[in-house]
Design a protein around this motif. Structure first.
Motif, PDB file in Angstrom:
ATOM      1  N   ARG A   1     -32.019  13.011  23.037  1.00 56.93           N
ATOM      2  CA  ARG A   1     -32.459  13.855  24.160  1.00 56.93           C
ATOM      3  C   ARG A   1     -32.829  15.257  23.669  1.00 56.93           C
ATOM      4  NH1 ARG A   1     -31.994  12.742  29.357  1.00 56.93           N
ATOM      5  NH2 ARG A   1     -31.192  10.709  29.988  1.00 56.93           N
ATOM      6  N   GLY A   2     -33.850  15.830  24.303  1.00 56.43           N
ATOM      7  CA  GLY A   2     -34.332  17.143  23.916  1.00 56.43           C
ATOM      8  C   GLY A   2     -35.260  17.099  22.716  1.00 56.43           C
ATOM      9  N   GLU A   3     -35.601  15.891  22.281  1.00 54.13           N
ATOM     10  CA  GLU A   3     -36.368  15.713  21.044  1.00 54.13           C
ATOM     11  C   GLU A   3     -37.698  15.025  21.338  1.00 54.13           C
ATOM     12  OE1 GLU A   3     -34.349  14.717  16.903  1.00 54.13           O
ATOM     13  OE2 GLU A   3     -34.768  12.873  18.004  1.00 54.13           O
TER      14      GLU A   3
ATOM     15  N   ALA B   1     -39.327  18.855  27.422  1.00 50.44           N
ATOM     16  CA  ALA B   1     -38.267  18.099  26.747  1.00 50.44           C
ATOM     17  C   ALA B   1     -37.077  18.997  26.425  1.00 50.44           C
ATOM     18  CB  ALA B   1     -38.807  17.440  25.484  1.00 50.44           C
ATOM     19  N   LYS B   2     -37.349  20.193  25.907  1.00 50.60           N
ATOM     20  CA  LYS B   2     -36.273  21.109  25.522  1.00 50.60           C
ATOM     21  C   LYS B   2     -35.520  21.639  26.741  1.00 50.60           C
ATOM     22  CE  LYS B   2     -36.803  21.109  21.057  1.00 50.60           C
ATOM     23  NZ  LYS B   2     -35.786  20.397  20.235  1.00 50.60           N
ATOM     24  N   ASP B   3     -36.282  22.078  27.748  1.00 52.67           N
ATOM     25  CA  ASP B   3     -35.662  22.709  28.913  1.00 52.67           C
ATOM     26  C   ASP B   3     -34.852  21.725  29.750  1.00 52.67           C
ATOM     27  OD1 ASP B   3     -36.837  25.028  28.100  1.00 52.67           O
ATOM     28  OD2 ASP B   3     -38.351  25.101  29.688  1.00 52.67           O
ATOM     29  N   ASN B   4     -35.260  20.448  29.742  1.00 54.61           N
ATOM     30  CA  ASN B   4     -34.638  19.462  30.623  1.00 54.61           C
ATOM     31  C   ASN B   4     -33.845  18.394  29.886  1.00 54.61           C
ATOM     32  OD1 ASN B   4     -35.936  20.212  33.397  1.00 54.61           O
ATOM     33  ND2 ASN B   4     -37.652  20.166  31.964  1.00 54.61           N
ATOM     34  N   ASN B   5     -33.726  18.559  28.550  1.00 54.19           N
ATOM     35  CA  ASN B   5     -32.966  17.595  27.751  1.00 54.19           C
ATOM     36  C   ASN B   5     -33.537  16.179  27.895  1.00 54.19           C
ATOM     37  OD1 ASN B   5     -30.927  17.234  25.834  1.00 54.19           O
ATOM     38  ND2 ASN B   5     -29.475  16.502  27.361  1.00 54.19           N
ATOM     39  N   LYS B   6     -34.877  16.079  27.818  1.00 55.51           N
ATOM     40  CA  LYS B   6     -35.580  14.808  27.975  1.00 55.51           C
ATOM     41  C   LYS B   6     -36.167  14.365  26.633  1.00 55.51           C
ATOM     42  CE  LYS B   6     -35.225  14.984  32.577  1.00 55.51           C
ATOM     43  NZ  LYS B   6     -34.566  13.991  33.432  1.00 55.51           N
ATOM     44  N   ILE B   7     -36.919  13.271  26.671  1.00 48.11           N
ATOM     45  CA  ILE B   7     -37.483  12.676  25.456  1.00 48.11           C
ATOM     46  C   ILE B   7     -38.994  12.516  25.600  1.00 48.11           C
ATOM     47  CG2 ILE B   7     -37.575  10.549  24.068  1.00 48.11           C
ATOM     48  CD1 ILE B   7     -34.598  10.149  24.800  1.00 48.11           C
ATOM     49  N   VAL B   8     -39.733  12.823  24.538  1.00 45.81           N
ATOM     50  CA  VAL B   8     -41.174  12.604  24.497  1.00 45.81           C
ATOM     51  C   VAL B   8     -41.516  11.746  23.278  1.00 45.81           C
ATOM     52  CG1 VAL B   8     -43.452  13.665  24.219  1.00 45.81           C
ATOM     53  CG2 VAL B   8     -41.744  14.766  25.676  1.00 45.81           C
TER      54      VAL B   8
END
Length: 251
Positions: A26-28, A184-191
Motif C-alpha cells: 500500500r502507498g506504492e 497512492a501516497k495520500d490515501n495509502n492505495k496501490i497503482v
C-alpha cells in the motif's frame, strides 16, 4: 497488499502470461514494462478478473476469484488508453459513474458522501470548474483526466493503468502520473501501471516489473531494473546509451 502468485493466463487456451509472481504494498506503485506482445495488458485483465487465469491474486488477504463482480468494482479500477465516447454525458455525470458500484440498489440516489467524493475527485484533476461541460467537447488530455477522476471516485484500493498517457502531450502525461502518485501516497492505495515510455517510468515508478515473452525478467527498484543488463536483452537495443546521447543534444 496486492499479491500475485504463479499467474498463467492468455487467450484461446494459449498462455500469454507465464508463471508471474510479484507483490505491491500500500502507498506504492509499480510499472510493468516490456516490448509489445509480452503480456502487459493481459496481466492487467487478469488482475481485473476480466479473463480467466491460473494461480492466485490476493488483495488484502482475499482472493479476487472469491469476490462478486460488484464488490471487485469497489476495490479495483481499470483505466485504459481508450477515449471512445459512447454517450455525450457531462464531466460530472461521467465521474459520478464511478460511484454506482457503491450504491445500495439500481434506483438509489447519490448520497451526500457520494457527492463529496465526486467533488473531490474533480478537484484533484482540476476539472471542477468545468464539470457541466459535455465530454464530447473535450480535448484528449481533458478526457483522460475525466476518466482518471472517475477512477478516483470509484474509491478503489487499486488503480490499474494500461497506457493511460498514450496520445497525450508531455504536459498531460506528467500531470496524470503526478495525480496518481499523489493519490497512492495520500490515501495509502496501490497503482499498477503499464507504460511504454521508460523516461516516464524512471520519473514515476517506484518499482518496475520487466517482462519478456510473458515471463518475469527482472523486478525491483525502478532505477536498478532499468539500469540492469536485462534492459538491452529485452528490447534488443542499448536504450540507456540512446537516452543519454539524446539528452546531450539538449545541452
Amino acid at each position: 497488499m496486492l499479491e500475485l502468485k504463479n499467474i498463467f493466463c492468455g487467450y484461446n487456451n494459449v498462455d500469454v502470461v507465464k508463471d508471474i509472481s510479484f507483490d505491491v504494498k500500500r502507498g506504492e506503485n509499480i510499472c510493468i514494462v516490456g516490448p509489445n506482445g509480452c503480456g502487459k495488458s493481459t496481466l492487467l485483465k487478469a488482475i481485473s478478473n476480466l479473463i480467466s487465469y491460473k494461480g492466485d491474486i490476493i488483495l488484502d488477504g482475499k482472493n479476487i476469484k472469491d469476490l462478486k463482480r460488484r464488490d471487485l468494482a469497489t476495490k479495483v479500477a481499470l483505466m485504459t488508453q481508450s477515449t471512445n465516447i459512447l454517450f455525450p454525458y457531462s464531466i460530472y455525470d461521467t465521474v459520478a459513474l464511478g460511484r454506482y458500484a457503491h450504491l445500495k440498489g439500481v434506483f438509489s440516489k447519490l448520497s451526500k458522501e457520494d457527492k463529496e467524493i465526486i467533488h473531490n475527485s474533480l478537484e484533484m484533476v482540476g476539472l471542477y470548474d468545468i464539470k457541466d461541460k459535455l465530454i464530447s467537447e473535450l480535448s484528449g488530455g481533458q478526457l483522460q483526466r475525466v476518466f482518471l477522476a472517475r477512477a478516483f471516485a470509484q474509491s478503489p484500493e487499486v488503480i490499474l493503468l494500461d497506457e493511460p498517457t498514450n496520445h497525450l502531450d508531455l504536459r498531460y502525461q506528467i500531470e496524470i502520473l503526478h495525480y496518481l502518485k499523489k493519490w497512492a501516497k495520500d490515501n495509502n492505495k496501490i497503482v499498477v501501471a503499464v507504460l511504454h515510455d521508460l523516461n516516464l517510468v524512471q520519473s514515476f515508478g517506484e518499482r518496475a516489473l520487466m517482462l519478456k515473452e510473458g515471463k518475469v525478467v527482472n523486478v525491483g527498484v525502478t532505477r536498478e531494473v532499468l539500469n540492469s543488463k536485462d534492459l538491452e536483452e529485452v528490447y534488443g537495443i542499448d536504450i540507456k546509451e540512446f537516452m543519454v546521447t539524446t539528452l546531450e543534444k539538449w545541452k
